[in-house]
Design a protein around this motif. Structure first.
Motif, short mmCIF file in Angstrom:
data_model
loop_
_atom_site.label_atom_id
_atom_site.label_comp_id
_atom_site.label_asym_id
_atom_site.label_seq_id
_atom_site.Cartn_x
_atom_site.Cartn_y
_atom_site.Cartn_z
N SER A 95 0.83 -1.20 0.00
CA SER A 95 0.00 0.00 0.00
C SER A 95 0.87 1.25 0.00
N TYR A 96 0.41 2.29 -0.67
CA TYR A 96 1.11 3.58 -0.67
C TYR A 96 0.10 4.69 -0.48
N SER B 82 9.55 -1.63 -3.06
CA SER B 82 9.93 -0.21 -3.05
C SER B 82 11.18 -0.01 -3.91
N ARG C 183 3.63 -0.30 8.76
CA ARG C 183 4.19 -1.65 8.87
C ARG C 183 3.31 -2.51 9.77
C1 LIG Z 1 -1.55 1.97 4.83
C2 LIG Z 1 -0.11 1.98 4.35
C3 LIG Z 1 0.38 3.10 3.68
C4 LIG Z 1 1.71 3.12 3.25
N1 LIG Z 1 2.16 4.23 2.62
C5 LIG Z 1 3.45 4.29 2.19
C6 LIG Z 1 3.95 5.45 1.52
O1 LIG Z 1 3.22 6.42 1.29
N2 LIG Z 1 5.24 5.44 1.11
C7 LIG Z 1 6.08 4.38 1.34
O2 LIG Z 1 7.25 4.44 0.93
N3 LIG Z 1 5.63 3.28 2.00
C8 LIG Z 1 4.35 3.20 2.41
N4 LIG Z 1 3.90 2.07 3.03
C9 LIG Z 1 4.81 0.93 3.20
C10 LIG Z 1 4.79 0.09 1.91
O3 LIG Z 1 3.52 -0.53 1.76
C11 LIG Z 1 5.83 -1.04 1.93
O4 LIG Z 1 5.70 -1.77 3.12
C12 LIG Z 1 7.25 -0.52 1.82
O5 LIG Z 1 7.42 0.17 0.58
C13 LIG Z 1 8.26 -1.68 1.86
O6 LIG Z 1 7.90 -2.62 0.88
P1 LIG Z 1 9.01 -3.52 0.19
O7 LIG Z 1 8.33 -4.54 -0.66
O8 LIG Z 1 10.05 -2.68 -0.46
O9 LIG Z 1 9.72 -4.19 1.45
P2 LIG Z 1 9.56 -5.70 1.91
O10 LIG Z 1 10.20 -6.59 0.91
O11 LIG Z 1 8.15 -5.94 2.29
O12 LIG Z 1 10.41 -5.70 3.24
C14 LIG Z 1 11.81 -5.94 3.20
C15 LIG Z 1 12.43 -5.58 4.53
O13 LIG Z 1 12.28 -4.18 4.78
C16 LIG Z 1 11.64 -3.98 6.03
N5 LIG Z 1 10.71 -2.88 5.84
C17 LIG Z 1 9.50 -2.92 5.23
N6 LIG Z 1 8.91 -1.71 5.28
C18 LIG Z 1 9.77 -0.89 5.89
C19 LIG Z 1 9.75 0.48 6.24
N7 LIG Z 1 8.68 1.26 5.94
N8 LIG Z 1 10.84 1.00 6.89
C20 LIG Z 1 11.90 0.23 7.19
N9 LIG Z 1 11.99 -1.08 6.90
C21 LIG Z 1 10.94 -1.64 6.27
C22 LIG Z 1 10.91 -5.27 6.32
O14 LIG Z 1 10.76 -5.48 7.71
C23 LIG Z 1 11.84 -6.29 5.72
O15 LIG Z 1 12.89 -6.61 6.60
C24 LIG Z 1 2.57 2.02 3.48
C25 LIG Z 1 2.07 0.89 4.13
C26 LIG Z 1 0.75 0.86 4.56
C27 LIG Z 1 0.22 -0.36 5.25
#
Ligand SMILES: Cc1cc2nc3c(=O)[nH]c(=O)nc-3n(C[C@H](O)[C@H](O)[C@H](O)COP(=O)(O)OP(=O)(O)OC[C@H]3O[C@@H](n4cnc5c(N)ncnc54)[C@H](O)[C@@H]3O)c2cc1C
Ligand code: FES
Length: 350
Positions: A58-59, A84, A246
């Motif tokens: 989600s973003y 991301s 998260r």
């Molecule tokens: C309601 C909602 C709104 C969101 N809005 C945004 C937004 O506007 N912008 C944005 O960039 N993200 C946002 N997020 C977070 C986004 O959905 C992802 O979780 C984030 O981009 C990480 O995804 P990934 O697939 O890259 O990491 P993953 O592959 O899922 O995670 C890889 C590793 O990174 C760690 N990790 C995951 N998320 C984070 C974090 N935020 N900070 C530090 N470490 C992390 C995990 O624990 C894991 O170890 C939002 C989440 C929710 C639930």
């Protein structure tokens, strides 16, 4: 993913703006030319497919609906993050994605006059949903005082810094922003803490505590500290809104309903009505999926509200809920990811 066989909506990236190293804002267009309406503070759930497996992320929408800005979202690249990194490293104008929908409850009250002062606490990318809420309030409610307490490592890592400084200059007395930098030499004014929060509140509060609505978005520990400190300062829990990026971080502790019988769920979707049986331990969301009915969802852990609906008939028992407020429950809002029909059949509007 082939658009002809998916229930999801196809969107196209129309612009890409580098905010800071590792932070990018994209704007979107809807491929079918029918944009989903949104409210400031909502988020979009993207569907990614990797090696045949479907994943969701989600973003938050970082544009302001009330100002008719093109729908946008801002992504922070996570070093070992799967999607991301794809978004930041590879995504360009013209790329196509699928989204499950637009949802969320981190929004302004319908009647913003209910509160006189709005406090926003954001850390890092937590500014994403907060920025449009602030812009919306400033533009729409000339009586609202708005205060942003915004935490970052240093000025150079502060997303939307220039825009926020410009807003503060434009709205003067009505919008105040306090930038906190964890790298600051003045340790007493570096990070939100139980000691610093009441000091800041004393500096910025202009109205009785009951007239304040506070919004909090940032890393889990930051949110926990801020919410506890706000409550200790005297802001009622019901006047605090939170957005958790998260929600998977902490395991969900499920409880069991007393009534575990099978009942029929009638779902009123925007374009049709469907009915199916819900057998415990399936949640309403799981039972819907087994019957080929798509309800939007994201966290499946009672923490984001993307699966919410309104129960208009019957009773839904929820195994966990960390997002709906008492006022939502009074309106019949339920989470389908943790909801089970009890004591009879139920009708839910999605
Ligand atoms: C309601 C909602 C709104 C969101 N809005 C945004 C937004 O506007 N912008 C944005 O960039 N993200 C946002 N997020 C977070 C986004 O959905 C992802 O979780 C984030 O981009 C990480 O995804 P990934 O697939 O890259 O990491 P993953 O592959 O899922 O995670 C890889 C590793 O990174 C760690 N990790 C995951 N998320 C984070 C974090 N935020 N900070 C530090 N470490 C992390 C995990 O624990 C894991 O170890 C939002 C989440 C929710 C639930
Ligand atoms: S999917 Fe997040 S609360 Fe249900």
């Amino acid at each position: 993913m082939n658009s002809s066989n998916t229930p999801y909506k196809r969107v196209i990236i129309t612009s890409r703006k580098e905010e800071l190293p590792g932070v990018v804002t994209f704007t979107l267009a809807f491929a079918d030319g029918r944009p989903i309406p949104y409210r400031s503070g909502n988020f979009i759930t993207f569907i990614f497919t990797m090696k045949g497996v479907e994943d969701r992320r989600s973003y938050s929408i970082s544009s302001t609906s009330e100002l008719n800005e093109p729908i946008s979202f801002t992504v922070k690249r996570i070093d070992n993050g799967c999607y991301s990194r794809i978004l930041y490293d590879q995504t360009k104008v013209g790329d196509v994605f699928f989204i499950a929908g637009v949802t969320g409850r981190f929004t302004l009250p319908v009647n913003t006059k209910k509160f006189q002062q709005y406090f926003f606490f954001a850390a890092g990318i937590g500014i994403g949903p907060v920025f449009p809420l602030i812009k919306s309030l400033l533009a729409k409610d000339e009586n609202a005082f708005v205060t942003l307490i915004y935490s970052n490592r240093w000025q150079g890592s502060t997303i939307f810094y220039d825009e926020l400084v410009r807003l503060a200059a434009t709205y003067g007395n009505r919008f105040q922003v306090e930038f906190l930098y964890s790298s600051s030499k003045n340790l007493e004014r570096a990070r939100i803490s139980k000691a610093l929060l009441p000091v800041l509140m004393r500096e910025y509060v202009r109205v009785p505590k009951s007239s304040i609505l506070a919004y909090v978005c940032g890393p889990y520990n930051y949110m926990r500290m801020t919410i506890l400190s706000l409550e200790e300062y005297g802001i009622d829990e019901s006047n605090i809104r939170k957005e958790n990026f998260r929600p998977f971080e902490r395991p969900v502790i499920k409880t069991e309903p007393k009534d575990q019988k099978t009942y029929t769920v009638h779902l009123k979707l925007h374009d049709r009505e469907v009915s199916f049986l819900c057998h415990y331990p399936d949640s309403i969301l799981e039972a819907a999926r087994k019957n080929g009915v798509l309800i939007p969802f994201s966290c499946e852990s009672g923490r984001c509200a993307s699966c919410a609906g309104r129960c208009v008939n019957g009773k839904v028992w929820m195994a966990f809920n960390e997002v709906l407020l008492d006022s939502d429950l009074e309106e019949g809002i339920v989470l389908t990811c943790s909801g089970h029909p009890i004591e009879g059949d139920v009708t839910i509007e999605i």
